[in-house]
Write an enzyme that holds these catalytic residues in place. Structure first.
Site, short mmCIF file in Angstrom:
data_model
loop_
_atom_site.label_atom_id
_atom_site.label_comp_id
_atom_site.label_asym_id
_atom_site.label_seq_id
_atom_site.Cartn_x
_atom_site.Cartn_y
_atom_site.Cartn_z
N GLY A 1 0.78 -1.24 0.00
CA GLY A 1 0.00 0.00 0.00
C GLY A 1 0.81 1.28 0.00
N GLY B 1 9.95 0.16 7.49
CA GLY B 1 11.27 0.04 6.88
C GLY B 1 11.53 1.18 5.91
N THR C 1 12.87 -3.34 10.94
CA THR C 1 13.02 -4.40 9.94
C THR C 1 13.87 -5.53 10.51
OG1 THR C 1 14.06 -5.07 7.87
CG2 THR C 1 14.85 -3.03 8.78
N ILE C 2 13.46 -6.75 10.24
CA ILE C 2 14.30 -7.87 10.65
C ILE C 2 15.59 -7.88 9.84
CG2 ILE C 2 12.34 -9.32 11.35
CD1 ILE C 2 12.94 -11.04 8.78
N ASP C 3 15.58 -7.21 8.67
CA ASP C 3 16.73 -7.28 7.75
C ASP C 3 17.92 -6.44 8.21
OD1 ASP C 3 14.95 -8.72 6.15
OD2 ASP C 3 14.35 -6.93 5.03
N ARG D 1 19.88 -31.53 2.21
CA ARG D 1 18.50 -31.11 2.52
C ARG D 1 18.45 -29.60 2.62
NH1 ARG D 1 17.56 -35.59 1.29
NH2 ARG D 1 16.53 -37.23 2.50
N HIS E 1 9.22 -16.88 6.67
CA HIS E 1 8.44 -16.00 7.56
C HIS E 1 8.49 -16.42 9.02
CE1 HIS E 1 7.01 -15.07 3.56
NE2 HIS E 1 6.71 -13.87 4.04
N LEU E 2 9.04 -17.61 9.31
CA LEU E 2 9.22 -17.98 10.73
C LEU E 2 10.11 -16.93 11.42
CD1 LEU E 2 9.86 -21.80 10.33
CD2 LEU E 2 7.92 -20.74 11.49
N ARG F 1 9.99 -13.87 11.16
CA ARG F 1 9.26 -12.64 11.51
C ARG F 1 8.31 -12.84 12.69
NH1 ARG F 1 8.07 -10.35 5.76
NH2 ARG F 1 5.88 -10.44 6.38
O1 F6P Z 1 11.76 -6.97 4.82
C1 F6P Z 1 11.35 -8.02 5.59
C2 F6P Z 1 11.17 -9.28 4.78
O2 F6P Z 1 10.82 -10.32 5.65
C3 F6P Z 1 12.37 -9.65 3.91
O3 F6P Z 1 13.39 -10.28 4.63
C4 F6P Z 1 11.71 -10.51 2.86
O4 F6P Z 1 12.44 -10.47 1.64
C5 F6P Z 1 10.37 -9.86 2.68
O5 F6P Z 1 10.10 -9.12 3.84
C6 F6P Z 1 9.26 -10.85 2.44
O6 F6P Z 1 8.07 -10.16 2.22
P1 F6P Z 1 6.62 -10.87 2.15
O7 F6P Z 1 6.03 -10.77 3.51
O8 F6P Z 1 5.88 -10.05 1.18
O9 F6P Z 1 6.80 -12.28 1.72
#
Ligand code: F6P
Length: 372
Positions: A87, A127, A150-152, A289, A295-296, A298
Site C-alpha cells: 500500500g 522500513g 526491519t528484521i533485515d 537437505r 516467515h518464521l 518474523r
Molecule cells: O523486509 C522483511 C522481509 O521479511 C524480507 O526479509 C523478505 O524479503 C520480505 O520481507 C518478504 O516479504 P513478504 O512478507 O511479502 O513475503
C-alpha cells in the site's frame, strides 16, 4: 498540551511493510507516552489503507487506541493495527475496469485524509518504504516522525532496528537443531534465511550457529568454492556441513533469485537455497537437505533487546513530536536513542561491510563465503 476548551492533540500511528517482532512494543510505548501528555491516539489500519481504502473497513479504517487496547501487547509479535507491503501511497495498486493493476500516486489524498481525521502528528513505523513515505509527507507539511523497523537490519542511520535480534536468535536456534540431525545422518543442510539485499541475518546467525559456509549478497559466491570447503571437511573425517544462504545471495556473475514481481510492491526474493542445495548434492554426491526459514523469522515474541529498543523508539518518537520536531527518524546510536533526518535513513541501504570485524571473525574461523 491540551486545554479543557480545545480539542486534544491527536497523534496517529501507522505500521507498514513486513511485520517485525517489536511493533506492538513501539505502539504501547507511543500510546502510553501520548496519553500521559493528555493527547489522543489513533491507529491507521494496514499501513495507510485504513485512510486510502475506507470501504475495506466497515468498522473503521482508523481506530482509537486507548490504555486498554495496548495492555499486554509488549511481548506479542505482529501488529495490532495491521500492516501491508502493497500500500505505498505514492505507488498505490489500483485495479482498472479491465482487471489490470496499475500504480497511482495518492499522497495528496493521504494528506487530506489525515486532515479529515484531525490528526496533528503521525508516527510512521516501518522500513525503507515507510521512511520514504514519511519523508514525502513531511515535505507536504505533515508533522511526522519515523520509527525504523526491519528484521533485515538494512536501514541506514540507525545502528540497529528492532526485529533483527529476534530473527537472528531464532535462526541461530534453528542452526543448533539442524547441526545434530546433519551430524546424525551425515548430510549437508542448506538453510535459506531472509534479509533482502543485505546479509545481516545470515552472517550473524551463521557465525553464532557455527555454520561452515555463509553466502551473503555482499560477497558473490562460487559454488565450487563451497564444495571445496565441504570436501576439506570430509578429508578431515567430518561428513556433515551446514551452509547458511541469504535469500539475496547470488553467484559471481549471476543475479538474485526472484520468486515474484508484482505491481505496487517490492520483488519477492527466494529460491537460491534450492539452487545451492541441488548444486552441492551434484558436486559432492552427499545427501543434501534444504530448510527455508522464511516467515518464521518474523514471528514470535521479541527478545529483551528488541522489546527494550522498540519501547525506547516509541517513547522517543512521542518526545520528538512534543518538542515540535518533524521529518526525522528515531535511531539507535549506542548508548543513546537520537534523531536523524529521514533522508539519512532512505538515501542508501545498509549492507554488511565486507571488511567489518564480524566478517573478519568468520574468516579467521575458516568459515567459507564462497569466494576463496
Ligand atoms: O523486509 C522483511 C522481509 O521479511 C524480507 O526479509 C523478505 O524479503 C520480505 O520481507 C518478504 O516479504 P513478504 O512478507 O511479502 O513475503
Amino acid at each position: 498540551m491540551s486545554h479543557p476548551h480545545t480539542p486534544a492533540f491527536r497523534v496517529a500511528l501507522s505500521t507498514g511493510g513486513g511485520d517485525a517482532p517489536g511493533l506492538n512494543a513501539v505502539i504501547r510505548a507511543a500510546v502510553l507516552s501520548a496519553l500521559n501528555r493528555g493527547w489522543e491516539c489513533y491507529g491507521i489500519r494496514d499501513g495507510f489503507a485504513g485512510i486510502l481504502s475506507p470501504k475495506d473497513y466497515p468498522n473503521g479504517g482508523v481506530i482509537h487506541l486507548t490504555r486498554d487496547t495496548v495492555r499486554g501487547i509488549t511481548s506479542l509479535g505482529g501488529t495490532i493495527i495491521g500492516t501491508t507491503n502493497r500500500g505505498h501511497p505514492m505507488h498505490y495498486p489500483t485495479v482498472g475496469p479491465d482487471g489490470k493493476v496499475t500504480e497511482r500516486d495518492r499522497l495528496d489524498e493521504l494528506v487530506n485524509g489525515l486532515g479529515a481525521y484531525g490528526i496533528d502528528a503521525l508516527v510512521s513505523i516501518g522500513g525503507d518504504g515507510s521512511m520514504e513515505i514519511a519523508g514525502a509527507l513531511a515535505r507536504k507539511g505533515v508533522r511526522v516522525v519515523g520509527v525504523p523497523k526491519t528484521i533485515d537490519n538494512d536501514l541506514d542511520g540507525t545502528v540497529s532496528t528492532f526485529g533483527f535480534d529476534t530473527a537472528v536468535a531464532f535462526a541461530t536456534d534453528c542452526l543448533d537443531r539442524l547441526i545434530s540431525t546433519a551430524q546424525a545422518h551425515q548430510r549437508v543442510m542448506v538453510v535459506e534465511v531472509m534479509g533482502r539485499y543485505a546479509g545481516w541475518i545470515a552472517l550473524h546467525a551463521g557465525i553464532a550457529g557455527s555454520a561452515h559456509a555463509i553466502l551473503i549478497p555482499e560477497v558473490p559466491f562460487s559454488i565450487e568454492k563451497v564444495a571445496e570447503k565441504i570436501r576439506r571437511r570430509e578429508d578431515d573425517g567430518r561428513y556433515f556441513s551446514i551452509i547458511v544462504v541469504a535469500e539475496g545471495a547470488k553467484p559471481a556473475g549471476g543475479s538474485v533469485s526472484v520468486l515474484e514481481h508484482e505491481t505496487g510492491r517490492a520483488e519477492r526474493l527466494g529460491g537460491i537455497g534450492d539452487k545451492v542445495a541441488h548444486a552441492l548434492q551434484t558436486l559432492i554426491g552427499r545427501e543434501t537437505r534444504l530448510v527455508v526459514l522464511g516467515h518464521l523469522l518474523r514471528g514470535g515474541s521479541p527478545t529483551t533487546f528488541d522489546r527494550l529498543l522498540a519501547l525506547r523508539f516509541g517513547a522517543a518518537a512521542i518526545r520528538a513530536i512534543d518538542e515540535g520536531q518533524s521529518g526525522i527518524m528515531v535511531a539507535l546510536n549506542p548508548p543513546l536513542v537520537n534523531y536523524v533526518p529521514l533522508e539519512e535513513a532512505t538515501s542508501r541501504m545498509k549492507y554488511v561491510p565486507i571488511d567489518c570485524d564480524t566478517m573478519l571473525t568468520a574468516r579467521d574461523m575458516d568459515i567459507c563465503f564462497g569466494d576463496e
